[in-house]
Design a protein around this motif. Structure first.
Motif, PDB file in Angstrom:
ATOM      1  N   ASP A  15      53.532 -29.993   1.898  1.00 43.89           N
ATOM      2  CA  ASP A  15      53.205 -31.298   2.191  1.00 43.89           C
ATOM      3  C   ASP A  15      53.296 -31.669   3.639  1.00 43.89           C
ATOM      4  O   ASP A  15      53.412 -32.735   4.080  1.00 43.89           O
ATOM      5  CB  ASP A  15      54.242 -32.276   1.586  1.00 43.89           C
ATOM      6  CG  ASP A  15      55.774 -31.775   1.825  1.00 43.89           C
ATOM      7  OD1 ASP A  15      56.053 -30.903   2.272  1.00 43.89           O
ATOM      8  OD2 ASP A  15      56.606 -32.628   1.590  1.00 43.89           O
ATOM      9  N   SER A  16      53.466 -30.693   4.525  1.00 44.75           N
ATOM     10  CA  SER A  16      53.604 -30.801   5.795  1.00 44.75           C
ATOM     11  C   SER A  16      52.201 -31.316   6.755  1.00 44.75           C
ATOM     12  O   SER A  16      52.567 -32.167   7.397  1.00 44.75           O
ATOM     13  CB  SER A  16      53.887 -29.588   6.491  1.00 44.75           C
ATOM     14  OG  SER A  16      52.864 -28.379   6.547  1.00 44.75           O
ATOM     15  N   LYS A  17      50.996 -31.092   6.123  1.00 46.91           N
ATOM     16  CA  LYS A  17      49.891 -31.760   6.615  1.00 46.91           C
ATOM     17  C   LYS A  17      49.893 -33.064   6.186  1.00 46.91           C
ATOM     18  O   LYS A  17      49.519 -33.750   7.176  1.00 46.91           O
ATOM     19  CB  LYS A  17      48.712 -30.612   6.083  1.00 46.91           C
ATOM     20  CG  LYS A  17      48.593 -29.476   6.704  1.00 46.91           C
ATOM     21  CD  LYS A  17      47.054 -28.751   6.456  1.00 46.91           C
ATOM     22  CE  LYS A  17      47.165 -27.574   7.228  1.00 46.91           C
ATOM     23  NZ  LYS A  17      45.905 -26.803   6.727  1.00 46.91           N
ATOM     24  N   ALA A  18      50.245 -33.284   5.027  1.00 41.04           N
ATOM     25  CA  ALA A  18      50.248 -34.788   4.710  1.00 41.04           C
ATOM     26  C   ALA A  18      51.457 -35.612   5.433  1.00 41.04           C
ATOM     27  O   ALA A  18      50.904 -36.781   5.832  1.00 41.04           O
ATOM     28  CB  ALA A  18      50.701 -34.958   3.029  1.00 41.04           C
ATOM     29  N   ALA A  19      52.488 -34.990   5.676  1.00 42.99           N
ATOM     30  CA  ALA A  19      53.523 -35.748   6.472  1.00 42.99           C
ATOM     31  C   ALA A  19      52.922 -36.044   7.804  1.00 42.99           C
ATOM     32  O   ALA A  19      53.271 -36.974   8.279  1.00 42.99           O
ATOM     33  CB  ALA A  19      54.697 -34.686   6.526  1.00 42.99           C
ATOM     34  N   SER A  20      52.295 -34.980   8.518  1.00 37.67           N
ATOM     35  CA  SER A  20      51.867 -35.093  10.007  1.00 37.67           C
ATOM     36  C   SER A  20      50.754 -36.045   9.662  1.00 37.67           C
ATOM     37  O   SER A  20      50.713 -37.032  10.929  1.00 37.67           O
ATOM     38  CB  SER A  20      51.274 -33.755  10.436  1.00 37.67           C
ATOM     39  OG  SER A  20      52.430 -32.859  10.529  1.00 37.67           O
ATOM     40  N   ALA A  21      49.950 -36.244   8.838  1.00 36.29           N
ATOM     41  CA  ALA A  21      48.670 -37.359   8.736  1.00 36.29           C
ATOM     42  C   ALA A  21      49.566 -38.624   8.432  1.00 36.29           C
ATOM     43  O   ALA A  21      48.968 -39.524   9.363  1.00 36.29           O
ATOM     44  CB  ALA A  21      48.084 -36.795   7.689  1.00 36.29           C
ATOM     45  N   ASN A  22      50.509 -38.849   7.835  1.00 34.92           N
ATOM     46  CA  ASN A  22      51.314 -40.005   7.586  1.00 34.92           C
ATOM     47  C   ASN A  22      51.995 -40.536   8.975  1.00 34.92           C
ATOM     48  O   ASN A  22      51.883 -41.767   9.317  1.00 34.92           O
ATOM     49  CB  ASN A  22      52.223 -39.962   6.699  1.00 34.92           C
ATOM     50  CG  ASN A  22      51.694 -39.921   5.340  1.00 34.92           C
ATOM     51  OD1 ASN A  22      50.749 -40.470   4.983  1.00 34.92           O
ATOM     52  ND2 ASN A  22      52.664 -39.153   4.338  1.00 34.92           N
TER      53      ASN A  22
END
Length: 135
Positions: free
Chosen positions: A8-15
């Protein structure tokens, strides 16, 4: 050695990027700048999105969070009370036994070198705590 990234790190960065855009004022600019300094200090740091919308930077545990309020950007260090702060960057949550925070108000500048040293010290503290648990 780079730690494995979480799914989920890419999603977190996008958030986090989206939050910065949504703020759209000095708070977004400040959070983006502090995010860059965090990554400069530790290129292997992981970005997470917790507690319904709080940016979190982790390396062997939480290093700091980046909250946005009307008057401040608050960077709360999970193990801040255990860190040496010779430049006195911590200016909030000083009464606790564990956490310490840096509140940044509109127009304030931060000692970037000292901030990066705090990030690196927090990573070192997390790594030491994790190693101690393994023993």
């Amino acid at each position: 050695m780079k730690p494995p990234s979480r799914p989920d790190s890419k999603a977190a960065s996008a958030n986090i990027t989206q939050r910065i855009k949504e703020l759209g004022d000095w708070r977004g600019e400040t959070l983006a700048h502090m995010r860059k300094l965090i990554h400069d200090a530790d290129p292997d740091i992981l970005e997470e999105w917790k507690w319904r919308g709080v940016p979190v930077w982790s390396h062997d545990g939480i290093v700091c969070t980046g909250e946005s309020y009307k008057q401040v950007i608050k960077l709360t260090f999970a193990r801040g009370a255990a860190l040496k702060d010779p430049k006195k960057l911590f200016n909030s949550s000083l009464e606790g036994n564990v956490r310490r925070a840096i509140d940044i108000r509109e127009g304030e500048k931060i000692n970037e070198t000292a901030f990066k040293q705090l990030i690196r010290a927090a990573v070192t503290a997390n790594t030491a705590a994790r190693a101690a648990k393994k023993k």
